[in-house]
Design an enzyme around this catalytic site. Structure first.
Site, PDB file in Angstrom:
ATOM      1  N   HIS A  25      21.989   3.450  51.444  1.00 45.64           N
ATOM      2  CA  HIS A  25      23.479   3.543  51.326  1.00 45.64           C
ATOM      3  C   HIS A  25      23.668   3.276  50.082  1.00 45.64           C
ATOM      4  O   HIS A  25      23.403   2.264  49.169  1.00 45.64           O
ATOM      5  CB  HIS A  25      24.111   2.700  52.270  1.00 45.64           C
ATOM      6  CG  HIS A  25      23.756   1.313  52.252  1.00 45.64           C
ATOM      7  ND1 HIS A  25      24.585   0.281  51.585  1.00 45.64           N
ATOM      8  CD2 HIS A  25      22.784   0.550  53.059  1.00 45.64           C
ATOM      9  CE1 HIS A  25      23.943  -0.843  51.709  1.00 45.64           C
ATOM     10  NE2 HIS A  25      22.912  -0.771  52.522  1.00 45.64           N
ATOM     11  N   ASP A 144      21.279  -5.020  47.645  1.00 48.51           N
ATOM     12  CA  ASP A 144      21.591  -4.179  48.764  1.00 48.51           C
ATOM     13  C   ASP A 144      22.473  -3.137  48.595  1.00 48.51           C
ATOM     14  O   ASP A 144      23.752  -3.701  48.499  1.00 48.51           O
ATOM     15  CB  ASP A 144      21.651  -5.081  49.910  1.00 48.51           C
ATOM     16  CG  ASP A 144      22.043  -4.593  51.266  1.00 48.51           C
ATOM     17  OD1 ASP A 144      21.833  -3.240  51.232  1.00 48.51           O
ATOM     18  OD2 ASP A 144      22.432  -5.228  51.927  1.00 48.51           O
ATOM     19  N   GLU A 173      27.853   2.050  54.934  1.00 44.54           N
ATOM     20  CA  GLU A 173      26.811   1.221  55.911  1.00 44.54           C
ATOM     21  C   GLU A 173      27.476  -0.286  55.727  1.00 44.54           C
ATOM     22  O   GLU A 173      27.096  -1.006  56.814  1.00 44.54           O
ATOM     23  CB  GLU A 173      25.645   1.302  55.283  1.00 44.54           C
ATOM     24  CG  GLU A 173      24.399   0.680  56.215  1.00 44.54           C
ATOM     25  CD  GLU A 173      24.210  -0.913  55.987  1.00 44.54           C
ATOM     26  OE1 GLU A 173      23.431  -1.323  56.714  1.00 44.54           O
ATOM     27  OE2 GLU A 173      24.792  -1.268  54.868  1.00 44.54           O
ATOM     28  N   GLU A 174      27.714  -0.812  54.481  1.00 45.68           N
ATOM     29  CA  GLU A 174      28.248  -2.246  54.886  1.00 45.68           C
ATOM     30  C   GLU A 174      29.438  -2.450  55.507  1.00 45.68           C
ATOM     31  O   GLU A 174      29.842  -3.625  55.849  1.00 45.68           O
ATOM     32  CB  GLU A 174      28.507  -2.691  53.246  1.00 45.68           C
ATOM     33  CG  GLU A 174      27.250  -2.703  52.371  1.00 45.68           C
ATOM     34  CD  GLU A 174      26.124  -3.921  52.825  1.00 45.68           C
ATOM     35  OE1 GLU A 174      26.596  -4.434  53.776  1.00 45.68           O
ATOM     36  OE2 GLU A 174      25.256  -3.861  52.066  1.00 45.68           O
ATOM     37  N   ASP A 194      16.139  -0.106  53.219  1.00 43.66           N
ATOM     38  CA  ASP A 194      17.395  -1.021  53.333  1.00 43.66           C
ATOM     39  C   ASP A 194      16.459  -2.298  52.579  1.00 43.66           C
ATOM     40  O   ASP A 194      15.476  -2.398  52.428  1.00 43.66           O
ATOM     41  CB  ASP A 194      18.111  -1.067  54.299  1.00 43.66           C
ATOM     42  CG  ASP A 194      19.551  -1.445  54.077  1.00 43.66           C
ATOM     43  OD1 ASP A 194      19.551  -2.235  53.232  1.00 43.66           O
ATOM     44  OD2 ASP A 194      20.486  -1.022  54.982  1.00 43.66           O
ATOM     45  N   HIS A 274      22.964 -10.573  50.314  1.00 42.33           N
ATOM     46  CA  HIS A 274      24.558 -10.700  50.386  1.00 42.33           C
ATOM     47  C   HIS A 274      24.846 -11.851  49.422  1.00 42.33           C
ATOM     48  O   HIS A 274      26.132 -12.129  49.799  1.00 42.33           O
ATOM     49  CB  HIS A 274      25.079 -10.519  51.896  1.00 42.33           C
ATOM     50  CG  HIS A 274      24.941  -9.322  52.511  1.00 42.33           C
ATOM     51  ND1 HIS A 274      25.909  -9.031  53.428  1.00 42.33           N
ATOM     52  CD2 HIS A 274      24.231  -8.132  52.417  1.00 42.33           C
ATOM     53  CE1 HIS A 274      25.484  -7.645  53.893  1.00 42.33           C
ATOM     54  NE2 HIS A 274      24.590  -7.260  52.922  1.00 42.33           N
TER      55      HIS A 274
END
Length: 299
Positions: A25, A144, A173-174, A194, A274
């Site tokens: 993504h 990410d 995606e997030e 991922d 994250h």
């Protein structure tokens, strides 16, 4: 290369009818302006799921209503100076209600911001602030999923044959959206790439590939997952198996929508997902090698 109405990208060889896909993504974590504060700073809300603890000190860019960069700035705790607030700096809650965006502009009046095209709905992107150490670690905000995209591009640059495979780069995606039609039309098996989050109770391979057998939606497809294990063993690619209880990958949305496909999930190992993420170059090399082996393994 084809762009969907939403902004996803996908590509395949002309005249090809692929039944497999690789996805990574494009979207990452950010924020959106929700109002101007009385002190001239901007209140923001997160885009994607990231903790406000990691927002403090982040350098950012703010975009105008036409999508152009209008200003740079810094995300800061509401009370950012010990010389002003003393111990209240440590006592304030750590949440997005107490994060403010300080713009690098002199005039932050409502009229000035409107003239710049900055207001409610303005997007805020976070500077990566990446650093490569002598020991081979890449430290950056939100690897990410930029790191996985780099692995796909590295495999292509190394001459990987994509015949029979669709390359998919999703853009939501997030947000928990992931993939669906038309990205996966005609596809039977998806290799999701991922991040694998290191931490207590996890079995992440910090210098190789982590193959996930389960995420928050349930088991990944066992046949597709075991194929990844076999490829790692055949090509001497370091790997571990793991399960991710608080994790969602691109292909989950397609499975949840009832699409008939097999999902597998291969990841690079990274610490502090994250947040201030860190990955070792060896893990990215290993994931690239697996991508190339998977592409060559026509089943």
């Amino acid at each position: 290369m084809t762009t969907t109405a939403r902004g996803d990208l996908y590509a395949q060889r002309k005249g090809d009818a692929p039944r497999r896909a690789i996805t990574a993504h494009l979207d990452t974590l950010g924020a959106m302006v929700v109002r101007r504060r009385d002190d001239g700073r901007l209140a923001v809300r997160p885009i994607g799921h990231w903790n406000a603890r990691f927002a403090g000190g982040a350098r950012v860019r703010v975009y105008d209503h036409d999508g152009e960069v209008a200003a740079s700035g810094t995300l800061l705790p509401e009370k950012a100076s010990g010389h002003v607030f003393n111990e209240a700096v440590d006592a304030q809650p750590s949440d997005w209600h107490h994060i403010a965006l300080r713009l690098d502009v002199v005039d932050t009046s409502s009229d000035a911001l409107e003239e710049m095209g900055i207001g409610v709905g303005s997007l805020v992107s976070v500077e990566s602030q990446s650093e490569l150490t002598e020991t081979g670690f890449i430290n950056a905000r939100h690897l990410d999923n930029k790191a996985a995209i780099a692995c796909v591009l590295a495999a292509l640059r190394a001459g990987a044959d994509v015949t029979g495979t669709r390359l998919v780069f999703s853009c939501a995606e997030e947000l928990g959206v992931g993939m669906s039609e038309p990205l996966l039309a005609g596809i039977e098996e998806v290799l999701n790439l991922d991040i694998a989050a290191q931490g207590e109770g996890q079995q992440v391979c910090s210098d190789g590939v982590t193959i996930a057998f389960m995420d928050s939606q349930g088991p990944l497809h066992p046949v597709a997952s075991r194929r990844l294990v076999t490829l790692c063993q055949q090509h001497a690619i370091p790997f571990t198996r793991d399960c991710f209880p608080f994790y969602y990958c691109d292909g989950d949305s397609a499975s949840k929508a009832g699409m008939d496909l097999r999902n597998a999930l291969a990841c690079f190992g990274a610490d502090a997902s994250h947040g201030w993420e860190r990955v070792h170059c060896d893990s990215l090399v290993a994931l690239t090698q697996l991508v190339m082996a998977w592409l060559d393994d026509q089943v």
